[in-house]
Design a protein around this motif. Structure first.
Motif, PDB file in Angstrom:
ATOM      1  N   ILE A 238       0.837  -1.204   0.000  1.00 37.78           N
ATOM      2  CA  ILE A 238       0.000   0.000   0.000  1.00 37.78           C
ATOM      3  C   ILE A 238       0.874   1.257   0.000  1.00 37.78           C
ATOM      4  CG2 ILE A 238      -1.634   1.338   1.399  1.00 37.78           C
ATOM      5  CD1 ILE A 238      -2.813  -1.414   2.295  1.00 37.78           C
ATOM      6  N   LYS A 239       1.948   1.235   0.779  1.00 36.86           N
ATOM      7  CA  LYS A 239       2.856   2.386   0.812  1.00 36.86           C
ATOM      8  C   LYS A 239       3.553   2.576  -0.537  1.00 36.86           C
ATOM      9  CE  LYS A 239       3.725   2.299   5.802  1.00 36.86           C
ATOM     10  NZ  LYS A 239       4.730   2.065   6.882  1.00 36.86           N
ATOM     11  N   ALA A 240       3.853   1.482  -1.208  1.00 37.01           N
ATOM     12  CA  ALA A 240       4.471   1.574  -2.537  1.00 37.01           C
ATOM     13  C   ALA A 240       3.506   2.205  -3.540  1.00 37.01           C
ATOM     14  CB  ALA A 240       4.900   0.190  -3.013  1.00 37.01           C
ATOM     15  N   ILE A 241       2.238   1.838  -3.455  1.00 40.05           N
ATOM     16  CA  ILE A 241       1.231   2.422  -4.347  1.00 40.05           C
ATOM     17  C   ILE A 241       1.066   3.907  -4.059  1.00 40.05           C
ATOM     18  CG2 ILE A 241      -1.196   2.349  -5.039  1.00 40.05           C
ATOM     19  CD1 ILE A 241       0.533  -0.047  -5.947  1.00 40.05           C
ATOM     20  N   SER A 242       1.172   4.278  -2.786  1.00 40.81           N
ATOM     21  CA  SER A 242       1.089   5.693  -2.419  1.00 40.81           C
ATOM     22  C   SER A 242       2.194   6.508  -3.081  1.00 40.81           C
ATOM     23  CB  SER A 242       1.169   5.835  -0.896  1.00 40.81           C
ATOM     24  OG  SER A 242       1.022   7.178  -0.505  1.00 40.81           O
ATOM     25  N   ILE A 243       3.387   5.907  -3.208  1.00 40.70           N
ATOM     26  CA  ILE A 243       4.508   6.584  -3.870  1.00 40.70           C
ATOM     27  C   ILE A 243       4.208   6.795  -5.350  1.00 40.70           C
ATOM     28  CG2 ILE A 243       6.928   6.297  -4.585  1.00 40.70           C
ATOM     29  CD1 ILE A 243       7.364   4.730  -1.958  1.00 40.70           C
TER      30      ILE A 243
END
Length: 389
Positions: A238-243
């Motif tokens: 999820i944090k990677a998608i946020s980036i």
């Protein structure tokens, strides 16, 4: 032959689906298959083969199981030092009854409680039933993740696994890890890759996926599949998608259920990703999602042989996976069939997803490679183990 498949339940996990596939493979080869379930529950129940014989195991007290060991098993002295009785004692009486009543030729078990119960039940019956215990995950990481397992579970594995007729690991990494931590000679463990690709799965891949996002031609469609647990580390994904959300047109569908749903849903809202990530839940046909997605992402911190990677390859889907123990690097041949990234690293994961987006190349070679992990091959290898002794 009469063969029992023994698992705790049919919840939506990888090991459970593998054993369900194996059941079908054994039936296809003309064997009679009983399914022993500690709990008659789980999403896969409606996918059971029609000819399988389901035997729910009745639960007793742990003390009753302990008394049976003291009365019937030559291992009784080994268990007298136990101050707390393991959970698998509650199904011991039912497994003993099954062996005495049905006289199976073999029991193939999966997951620790079922493995231990199967071996101990045989010792209580003094029967000739052929016991095959299967290890689907890196035992060292599983033991280390909960400190009490080292004191309670590991000694039981060291005592009972060697008494099985065969020990099967689902990958060479799992095999070597089990050998090291349980002090079992490597040559006594057999690697049999999971029976993953079946004709039914290939047929399901050709069906349309029931999700509006997968009909979009402008978005880069990502898919992740797995139990919503800490082990799968969807937080990092999820944090990677946020980036990436402001860089490329991206959508992520996560299939699965689990204890982490609430925490993951909160993080999605916190990162303003409600229109980008869908916690879609469990579906009967994840394979059509795979064949209609652009990229499959695995973000786990621990695996055994992640069958979803093989399924995604067979669906001609590109892959980005964490290089976690054990399985991804073995399946993907150290990056030949998909990108490998470090665990717990949103930036590196985002970099690999971005790179895949701009490459947009089909994984045709990976598809042909994945088709080797078929049901008939794995089922035959299990039968050969039984017939050797």
């Amino acid at each position: 032959m009469r063969i029992a498949i023994y698992v705790s339940s049919l919840k939506g996990g990888g090991a459970e689906r593998v054993m369900l596939n194996l059941s079908q493979g054994l039936i296809n080869q003309g064997h009679q298959v009983d399914l022993l379930l500690s709990r008659y529950e789980g999403d896969y129940i409606k996918q059971l083969p029609k000819s399988i014989h389901i035997i729910p195991l009745k639960k007793t007290s742990r003390l009753f199981g302990f008394i049976l060991i003291l009365i019937q098993s030559p291992l009784r002295l080994k268990f007298l030092a136990l101050f707390k009785l393991p959970r698998f004692f509650t199904r011991l009486s039912s497994v003993i009854h099954y062996i005495n009543e049905y006289k199976p030729d073999a029991i193939i078990s999966a997951l620790h409680n079922s493995n231990l119960s199967a071996v101990l039940a045989k010792s209580c019956t003094q029967s000739n039933v052929h016991i095959i215990v299967t290890e689907h995950i890196a035992l060292s990481s599983f033991i280390e993740s909960v400190p009490k397992r080292k004191k309670k579970l590991l000694p039981l594995i060291k005592l009972l696994y060697p008494l099985a007729n065969n020990i099967v690991a689902v990958s060479d990494g799992v095999k070597n890890d089990l050998s090291d931590i349980a002090s079992i000679e490597n040559k006594k463990i057999t690697t049999i890759f999971n029976p993953v690709i079946t004709p039914e799965i290939l047929e399901k891949m050709r069906l349309p996926a029931e999700h509006s996002w997968l009909n979009s031609k402008k978005d880069y469609k990502l898919l992740a599949v797995g139990r919503l647990s800490k082990q799968k580390d969807f937080i990092t994904l999820i944090k990677a998608i946020s980036i990436l959300k402001n860089e490329i047109p991206i959508k992520l569908i996560i299939l699965g259920e689990g204890k982490e749903r609430k925490a993951l849903a909160s993080l999605i809202v916190e990162q303003n990703l409600s229109d980008t990530i869908d916690l879609h839940g469990f579906v009967d046909n994840p394979f059509s999602f795979m064949s209609n997605s652009d990229l499959f992402v695995l973000s786990s911190t621990l695996e055994g042989l992640p069958t979803v990677l093989l399924e995604a390859l067979a669906a001609n889907c590109n892959i980005v996976s964490t290089d976690c123990p054990f399985g991804p690097s073995e399946i993907l041949k150290n990056g030949k069939y998909g990108k490998l990234v470090p665990m717990n690293n949103p930036t590196k994961l985002a970099d690999a997803i971005r790179s895949s987006y701009f490459e947009k190349s089909a994984n045709d070679e990976g598809k042909q490679y994945a088709l080797q992990f078929n049901l008939e091959k794995a089922s035959t290898e299990y039968i050969e183990l039984i017939e050797q002794q």
